[in-house]
Design a protein around this motif. Structure first.
Motif, PDB file in Angstrom:
ATOM      1  N   HIS A  31      28.401  39.957  40.612  1.00 59.40           N
ATOM      2  CA  HIS A  31      28.227  38.528  40.368  1.00 59.40           C
ATOM      3  C   HIS A  31      28.413  38.180  38.899  1.00 59.40           C
ATOM      4  O   HIS A  31      28.945  37.140  38.563  1.00 59.40           O
ATOM      5  N   ARG A  32      27.945  39.076  38.036  1.00 57.25           N
ATOM      6  CA  ARG A  32      28.063  38.784  36.610  1.00 57.25           C
ATOM      7  C   ARG A  32      29.441  39.142  36.055  1.00 57.25           C
ATOM      8  O   ARG A  32      29.980  38.433  35.220  1.00 57.25           O
ATOM      9  N   HIS A  33      29.990  40.259  36.508  1.00 52.70           N
ATOM     10  CA  HIS A  33      31.190  40.766  35.850  1.00 52.70           C
ATOM     11  C   HIS A  33      32.421  40.829  36.735  1.00 52.70           C
ATOM     12  O   HIS A  33      33.510  41.103  36.259  1.00 52.70           O
ATOM     13  N   GLY A  34      32.242  40.616  38.031  1.00 53.79           N
ATOM     14  CA  GLY A  34      33.396  40.847  38.897  1.00 53.79           C
ATOM     15  C   GLY A  34      34.008  39.607  39.506  1.00 53.79           C
ATOM     16  O   GLY A  34      35.157  39.640  39.927  1.00 53.79           O
ATOM     17  N   LEU A  35      33.246  38.525  39.574  1.00 55.23           N
ATOM     18  CA  LEU A  35      33.726  37.385  40.350  1.00 55.23           C
ATOM     19  C   LEU A  35      33.408  36.066  39.655  1.00 55.23           C
ATOM     20  O   LEU A  35      32.477  35.980  38.859  1.00 55.23           O
ATOM     21  N   LEU A  36      34.207  35.069  40.006  1.00 53.72           N
ATOM     22  CA  LEU A  36      33.842  33.690  39.695  1.00 53.72           C
ATOM     23  C   LEU A  36      33.348  33.120  41.023  1.00 53.72           C
ATOM     24  O   LEU A  36      34.140  32.815  41.910  1.00 53.72           O
ATOM     25  N   LEU A  37      32.043  33.017  41.156  1.00 57.56           N
ATOM     26  CA  LEU A  37      31.478  32.710  42.473  1.00 57.56           C
ATOM     27  C   LEU A  37      31.899  31.344  42.999  1.00 57.56           C
ATOM     28  O   LEU A  37      31.960  31.133  44.199  1.00 57.56           O
ATOM     29  N   GLU A  38      32.168  30.405  42.079  1.00 57.29           N
ATOM     30  CA  GLU A  38      32.504  29.065  42.548  1.00 57.29           C
ATOM     31  C   GLU A  38      34.006  28.828  42.627  1.00 57.29           C
ATOM     32  O   GLU A  38      34.453  27.724  42.883  1.00 57.29           O
TER      33      GLU A  38
END
Lengths: 371, 514
Positions: free
Chosen positions: B351-358
């Motif tokens: 969530h912090r380093h792997g993806l753009l959640l939105e």
């Protein structure tokens, strides 16, 4: 391309909600103050006169440029509060340069606009460099730079000012006729001889560039990624420090454009009567328009509309035109809340939708296993 | 100790917890469906299930965080309606969360009384009560220790004590062993048995089956939101349990024959990284990974694993030493250069380093590869090609999603991770850094990710694997190195090493013995 109406609906829901809340709260304020509620709304909801339409578009042009400048920072989670100072010092530089008439006609205008962008960019660069090298919050440094810009311009204006007979206003050299941008007549549309700023085209161009760079380029992707999650952007290879400096510079350069329609289309000089506070109004417009190129255009027009029609409040309803500031303030406050509410609702809806669609796909498979 | 108790029929005594027909719907999903659960008083009851099976929703219902849409909850035979955690605590239910909620700069006493000041005050009475609970249950908690000085195992015991202090008779522990090394797990289990001996009831949530089998008196299995079986741990094997959990046969990570070559892909020479204090976060790290080799790094979390990964990928610059990728130096290069040079990165915290959640899935496929084909054409993003690439990866790597336009945040953890693994693999890296690649994903996704890593190894990729899951490390790695306080402290052959040996090296116990 298919339009996702659900997304669009949710996107529009928040600003509409905010405006409704603002109207309700303002009505309550009016009631408490014992002011004539009906008369106020009658004045504000009048169909604007043709000359008012021109004024609304002109005001929106300037506000839109300001909103874009702010939005470039917002997209990166940078709060460039300094747009106000940046545009004033940039407009002053452009007015001095253009007023010197080194170059003929259109060339003078184009180079002066570039001078303005450069000045705004340099002024914003200071805050960007302070942030990445010394960790100074851009909010603090740009507020300070606003003050410095105000007094620096006032000080330099005294040096650069030209005495005009019979007037005690101080201003730079008035631009020659050929260094002015002619207005666009809308007499074919509405019955008025007033003209829309020629540089409204510049605002449209900037809006297009803003959209194009953010949505279509690698640089825009990096910028948006940084704004959405700085940690993820770092891990993806974005040099965040460089990104901060670059976006501050771009924001400042855009801020440099704010004063251009006024300089070349209305005032033809920079004087001590120049309008202040456009940078802050731009923040409101960007917030309401959600940093979206079209959203900001709509909200700039709304702001212009409210400002223009408020002129009639004193006469038409006996209420100060400052009432509009209250309405605008409430809109901005409620829109910030509304966007967050809508954002969470959207997230929940989408999670639910994904789970539901996957469950539907999985359902036949489950039956097979059961059988 | 409880064997005699266990055998006796307990039907006369009311159940500590009884759930009947619990159903909980969220918009569009049924998280829990017709759950039934019977927990006998004075037992350790394990609830097992894949991630996403509905365990956490069930626990939230039991702890009063969420109310069920249907069904009844009975505590000690009496029906209750829990509307908030406060009410749950009043009913005697306490929860020990997976992530500790302790203030580091407070003492144990201060942490325990925080929010419960009315019970025994904040002074000597509270201190005495803490000592008493600690002695009664063998928790070995010293009220005046500063929490910052304590280890993970101590902190967990404080959390348990906090719950007991508030009068809980039924304790829920959410994946309590996830953060512990094997020795600490053994100790925790002995604590749990002490609690049980004193008549308390423990509900233990886990997906580590061998642990569950060793400690639980009863096991309830949850699958797809509903309880599918209640089994006796003495009559079931880990394999049978796992099959109940996933509803099908499951693989385990087993390396095939060695594919290690002598071609050096990644080499670290004397890499050091200064910390805030005197101790170095990384201290003179030397390691070599060859093509076709998986090098596993074992260690208790916080011993420099994260910093090691961030140094290799370029997020941190080492203060000394060199990092070489296929013989050429990348020390101090930027993340983008290092990624372009062929280092793939599966980050520890997706969530912090792997993806753009939105952002939509296809934009997430671009992330980390903003300069690489097929995502870009010159300075422009090639959305069409990126979308086509995403479709491919989604199909090939079995990312379960209705569309590539949904946001990454709306996928389940396992599918998010498969997307990341697919993204990194599809760019054919020379070296893959995989930090906890299967953390928090369900068994199905875990097996899929293991297979992908093994396939990459066969094709000659060099993999740096960091994991807290010893089974994963042993099953996948060609070599295991232990990291302790920033130093590499031991090298093991996964085919012969035991959990105890690894555990000793991870805690430094092996050095103290010498």
């Amino acid at each position: 391309m298919k339009v996702d109406f659900r997304r669009l609906g949710l996107g529009v829901a928040a600003p509409v909600l905010a405006i409704v809340v603002a109207l309700v709260l303002t009505t309550l304020i009016l009631l408490v103050a014992g002011d004539p509620v009906l008369a106020v709304w009658q004045v504000l909801f009048k169909v604007p006169l043709p000359r008012q339409i021109v004024a609304i578009v002109n005001e929106a042009t300037v506000l839109y440029l300001s909103a874009v400048a702010v939005a470039i920072g917002f997209k990166m989670n940078l709060f460039n509060i300094g747009v106000d100072g940046q545009y004033r010092i940039a407009s002053f530089a452009a007015a001095v340069f253009a007023g010197a008439h080194f170059l003929p006609g259109w060339l003078n205008i184009i180079v002066a606009i570039l001078v303005s962008m450069l000045t705004g960019a340099v002024w914003a660069l200071i805050a960007g460099v302070l942030k990445v090298t010394r960790g100074v919050s851009e909010v603090i440094s740009t507020i300070m730079l606003n003050y410095i810009a105000t007094y620096l311009v006032a000080f330099m204006l005294r040096g650069a000012a030209v005495k005009v007979e019979g007037s005690n206003a101080t201003s730079t050299q008035i631009l020659a006729e050929d260094s002015r941008v002619p207005g666009i007549s809308i007499s074919w549309l509405a019955n008025t001889s007033n003209k829309v700023y020629g540089l409204v085209l510049l605002a449209i161009l900037i809006g297009f560039l803003y959209w194009f760079v953010l949505a279509k380029t690698r640089f825009g992707f990096d910028l948006r990624a940084t704004g959405q999650s700085e940690s993820a952007a770092v891990a993806s290879g974005v040099n965040v420090k460089r990104m901060i400096v670059t976006s501050m510079v771009l924001s400042g350069a855009a801020a440099g454009l704010i004063g251009m329609p006024l300089l070349f289309g209305q005032d033809y000089a920079y004087g001590d009567t120049v309008q202040a506070g456009l940078g802050f109004a731009g923040m409101s417009v960007a917030l309401l328009g959600r940093n979206h190129p079209i959203g900001m255009a709509v909200s700039a027009l709304l702001w212009g509309y409210l400002n223009q029609l408020s002129n009639g409040l004193q006469i038409g309803a006996g209420v100060s035109d400052r009432l509009v500031l209250i309405i605008q303030g409430i809109i901005v406050l409620s829109v910030v809340v509304a966007y967050e509410v809508v954002r969470r609702a959207r997230q929940r809806l989408e999670q639910g939708r994904v789970a539901r669609e996957l469950a539907m796909q999985a359902a036949p498979a489950t039956k097979e296993v059961a059988a | 100790m409880s064997a005699a108790l266990f055998a006796q029929p307990t039907s006369l005594e009311p159940l500590a917890v009884e759930l009947t027909g619990i159903t909980k719907r969220f918009p569009g999903v049924v998280a829990n469906r017709d759950i039934s659960l019977q927990v006998r008083k004075g037992t350790i009851h394990a609830i097992v299930g894949e991630n996403g099976a509905g365990k956490s929703t069930l626990m939230k219902i039991l702890y009063g965080v969420q109310a069920p849409d249907e069904g009844t909850i009975a505590i000690n035979g009496a029906p209750v309606h829990l509307k908030s955690p406060t009410e749950a605590i009043r009913a005697g239910i306490g929860m020990v969360f997976q992530h500790f909620m302790l203030a580091d700069n407070f003492t144990v006493l201060e942490n325990v009384v925080l929010g419960a000041e009315k019970l025994y005050g904040i002074g000597d009475a509270a201190r005495a009560q803490i000592r008493k609970i600690s002695d009664d249950y063998g928790l070995r908690v010293e009220p005046d220790d500063l929490v910052a000085d304590l280890g993970v195992g101590d902190r967990q015991r404080i959390e348990i004590l906090k719950v007991l202090y508030r009068g809980a008779k039924i304790l829920i522990l959410d994946e309590p062993t996830a953060v512990l090394v094997p020795q600490e797990v053994t100790e925790l289990f002995s604590n749990l048995r002490d609690l049980k001996a004193e008549g308390l009831t423990v509900i233990f949530i886990s997906h580590k089956l061998d642990e569950v089998l060793s400690v639980a008196d009863d096991i309830t299995v949850i699958r797809r939101g509903t309880t599918v079986a209640a089994v006796d741990p003495k009559k079931v094997t880990a394999r049978q349990l796992a099959e109940l959990m996933v509803g099908s046969e499951l693989p385990s990570p087993q390396t095939e024959e060695s594919t290690v070559t002598d071609e050096v892909r990644l080499e670290l020479r004397g890499v050091s990284l200064a910390g805030h204090g005197q101790a170095k976060v990384l201290d003179n790290i030397d390691l070599v990974i060859h093509a076709g080799e998986i090098l596993g790094i074992a260690g208790v979390e916080g011993n420099g694993q994260a910093e090691l990964v961030e140094t290799v990928i370029g997020m941190r610059r080492p203060d000394a030493g060199q990092v070489l990728l296929e013989g050429s130096e990348i020390t101090g290069a930027g993340v983008r250069e290092i990624r372009q040079a062929g280092v793939g990165y599966i980050p520890e915290d997706r969530h912090r380093h792997g993806l753009l959640l939105e952002a939509p899935l296809w934009e997430n496929m671009i992330l980390g590869h903003q300069t690489e084909a097929p995502n870009v054409k010159g300075p422009l993003i090639d959305a069409k090609a990126a979308k086509a690439d995403t479709e491919q990866v989604v199909t090939k790597f079995d990312v379960r999603t209705p569309s590539i336009l949904v946001t990454a945040g709306s996928l389940s953890g396992g599918n998010q991770q498969k997307l990341i693994v697919g993204r990194e693999m599809s760019h054919k890296p020379r070296v893959l850094i995989a930090a906890h690649p299967t953390r928090g994903v369900d068994v199905g996704a875990q097996a899929a990710i293991w297979d992908l890593i093994k396939a990459a190894r066969r094709e000659g990729m060099a993999v740096l694997l960091i994991s807290a899951d010893l089974e994963e490390l042993v099953g996948l790695s060609d070599t295991i190195v232990v990291i302790l306080r920033g130093k590499l402290s031991g090298q093991f052959d996964p085919d012969v090493v035991t959990r105890e040996q690894l555990g000793a090296a991870m805690t430094g116990a092996d050095q103290e013995d010498e």
